[in-house]
Write a protein that holds these residues in place. Structure first.
Motif, PDB file in Angstrom:
ATOM      1  N   ALA A 129       0.831  -1.210   0.000  1.00 56.13           N
ATOM      2  CA  ALA A 129       0.000   0.000   0.000  1.00 56.13           C
ATOM      3  C   ALA A 129       0.862   1.254   0.000  1.00 56.13           C
ATOM      4  N   GLU A 130       1.911   1.283   0.817  1.00 53.37           N
ATOM      5  CA  GLU A 130       2.805   2.442   0.870  1.00 53.37           C
ATOM      6  C   GLU A 130       3.524   2.630  -0.459  1.00 53.37           C
ATOM      7  N   ALA A 131       3.950   1.544  -1.066  1.00 48.63           N
ATOM      8  CA  ALA A 131       4.615   1.638  -2.366  1.00 48.63           C
ATOM      9  C   ALA A 131       3.652   2.153  -3.420  1.00 48.63           C
ATOM     10  N   ALA A 132       2.403   1.703  -3.364  1.00 48.15           N
ATOM     11  CA  ALA A 132       1.400   2.163  -4.323  1.00 48.15           C
ATOM     12  C   ALA A 132       1.128   3.652  -4.156  1.00 48.15           C
ATOM     13  N   ILE A 133       1.038   4.116  -2.910  1.00 47.68           N
ATOM     14  CA  ILE A 133       0.835   5.546  -2.656  1.00 47.68           C
ATOM     15  C   ILE A 133       1.963   6.353  -3.291  1.00 47.68           C
ATOM     16  N   LYS A 136      -4.433  -3.186 -11.394  1.00 46.02           N
ATOM     17  CA  LYS A 136      -3.922  -1.865 -11.031  1.00 46.02           C
ATOM     18  C   LYS A 136      -4.997  -1.032 -10.365  1.00 46.02           C
ATOM     19  N   GLU A 137      -6.248  -1.184 -10.798  1.00 47.47           N
ATOM     20  CA  GLU A 137      -7.344  -0.443 -10.179  1.00 47.47           C
ATOM     21  C   GLU A 137      -7.552  -0.880  -8.738  1.00 47.47           C
ATOM     22  N   HIS A 147      -7.142   1.317  -5.307  1.00 48.47           N
ATOM     23  CA  HIS A 147      -8.106   1.304  -4.202  1.00 48.47           C
ATOM     24  C   HIS A 147      -7.388   1.031  -2.887  1.00 48.47           C
ATOM     25  N   LEU A 148      -6.438   0.115  -2.896  1.00 43.98           N
ATOM     26  CA  LEU A 148      -5.656  -0.179  -1.694  1.00 43.98           C
ATOM     27  C   LEU A 148      -4.897   1.056  -1.226  1.00 43.98           C
ATOM     28  N   ALA A 149      -4.313   1.790  -2.174  1.00 43.78           N
ATOM     29  CA  ALA A 149      -3.581   3.010  -1.827  1.00 43.78           C
ATOM     30  C   ALA A 149      -4.512   4.039  -1.200  1.00 43.78           C
ATOM     31  N   VAL A 150      -5.702   4.188  -1.750  1.00 43.05           N
ATOM     32  CA  VAL A 150      -6.668   5.153  -1.217  1.00 43.05           C
ATOM     33  C   VAL A 150      -7.123   4.729   0.177  1.00 43.05           C
ATOM     34  N   LEU A 151      -7.370   3.452   0.372  1.00 41.67           N
ATOM     35  CA  LEU A 151      -7.738   2.964   1.704  1.00 41.67           C
ATOM     36  C   LEU A 151      -6.659   3.327   2.726  1.00 41.67           C
ATOM     37  N   LYS A 152      -5.429   3.067   2.371  1.00 40.80           N
ATOM     38  CA  LYS A 152      -4.318   3.329   3.299  1.00 40.80           C
ATOM     39  C   LYS A 152      -4.159   4.811   3.584  1.00 40.80           C
ATOM     40  N   VAL A 153      -4.171   5.635   2.537  1.00 41.28           N
ATOM     41  CA  VAL A 153      -3.914   7.058   2.715  1.00 41.28           C
ATOM     42  C   VAL A 153      -5.085   7.745   3.419  1.00 41.28           C
ATOM     43  N   CYS A 154      -6.249   7.112   3.398  1.00 42.90           N
ATOM     44  CA  CYS A 154      -7.425   7.663   4.079  1.00 42.90           C
ATOM     45  C   CYS A 154      -7.612   7.072   5.472  1.00 42.90           C
ATOM     46  N   VAL A 180      -4.646  12.329  -4.650  1.00 40.71           N
ATOM     47  CA  VAL A 180      -5.807  12.685  -5.461  1.00 40.71           C
ATOM     48  C   VAL A 180      -5.477  13.813  -6.431  1.00 40.71           C
ATOM     49  N   ASP A 181      -4.657  14.775  -6.006  1.00 44.47           N
ATOM     50  CA  ASP A 181      -4.235  15.851  -6.912  1.00 44.47           C
ATOM     51  C   ASP A 181      -3.583  15.281  -8.173  1.00 44.47           C
TER      52      ASP A 181
END
Length: 233
Positions: free
Chosen positions: A14-18, A52-53, A57-64, A136-137
């Motif tokens: 997740a961190e790598a994806a972010i 990839k989608e 989603h995993l990245a968004v879950l983690k960052v949120c 998101v930006d």
């Protein structure tokens, strides 16, 4: 059948994806990029996410701030509307803008320090949510659901609300002019740079010795001054 994998590896992926999506956006980022950043093989990555989608989603879950330990793996893509809904929910959670809300009321009082306090509260929100906003930006121009939510439903609405409050603070009636709405947008960017973007500056560009408290106050003062000057014209 879904297989339960190492919780720490889920966090690492997740961190790598972010990092990858924030740097390159969703179109340019490849699964291999995230696998390399996470220190796993591409094959291993597919044991955790199906696409990839799903990885986004995993990245968004983690960052949120959502817990990842209860996910069914490999994580499937729930659709971009569901992913955008996670960000929308996080936005509602971190929104703490009482000064703006009070000023927008028909009988809301606007005092000398109201715009300054609005700027401080904006700083605090952006600072707390900065990683989600960075992600998101970078991605919203490529994703219609995020473009609608972030650029139009949030940025444009807040810009116009701030312009209306600035006009009210100046003792004037009517609708904000395009110039005042621009000033409101510039005011948001002043606070956003101080609260978030300065933290990603390269070493030569960093402002040495600047404390978080001083950054917050200086940004809020510049924000208030920008709106006050524009509303007076």
């Amino acid at each position: 059948m879904a297989r339960k994998k190492t919780p720490q590896k889920v966090e690492d992926i997740a961190e790598a994806a972010i990092a990858c999506f924030t740097d390159m956006g969703i179109r340019r980022t490849q699964m291999a990029d995230v696998a390399k950043a996470a220190g796993v093989s591409a094959g291993t990555l597919y044991l955790y996410v199906t696409s990839k989608e799903a990885l986004f989603h995993l990245a968004v879950l983690k960052v949120c701030g959502r817990a990842l330990d209860g996910l069914t793996l490999p994580l499937a893509d729930p659709g971009m509307k569901a992913t955008a809904a996670v960000f929308a929910a996080r936005t509602a959670e971190v929104r703490n803008w009482p000064s703006l809300d009070n000023a927008l009321k028909p009988k809301g009082r606007i005092e000398n320090g109201t715009l300054l306090q609005i700027g401080r509260e904006l700083y605090d929100m952006l600072h707390e949510a900065r990683r989600a906003i960075w992600l998101v930006d970078r991605s919203s121009p490529e994703i219609a659901e995020f473009e609608q939510l972030h650029a139009r439903d949030l940025r444009a609405r807040h810009r116009d609300q701030l312009a209306s409050v600035a006009l009210k603070a100046a003792g004037r009636k009517g609708s904000p002019s395009p110039q005042l709405r621009l000033a409101a947008r510039l005011g948001i960017e002043i606070v956003a740079w101080a609260a978030m973007h300065r933290l990603r500056e390269s070493a030569p560009n960093r402002i040495t010795g600047l404390s978080e408290t001083d950054a917050r106050e200086t940004a809020a003062e510049a924000f208030a001054a920008t709106l006050t000057d524009a509303a007076a014209k």
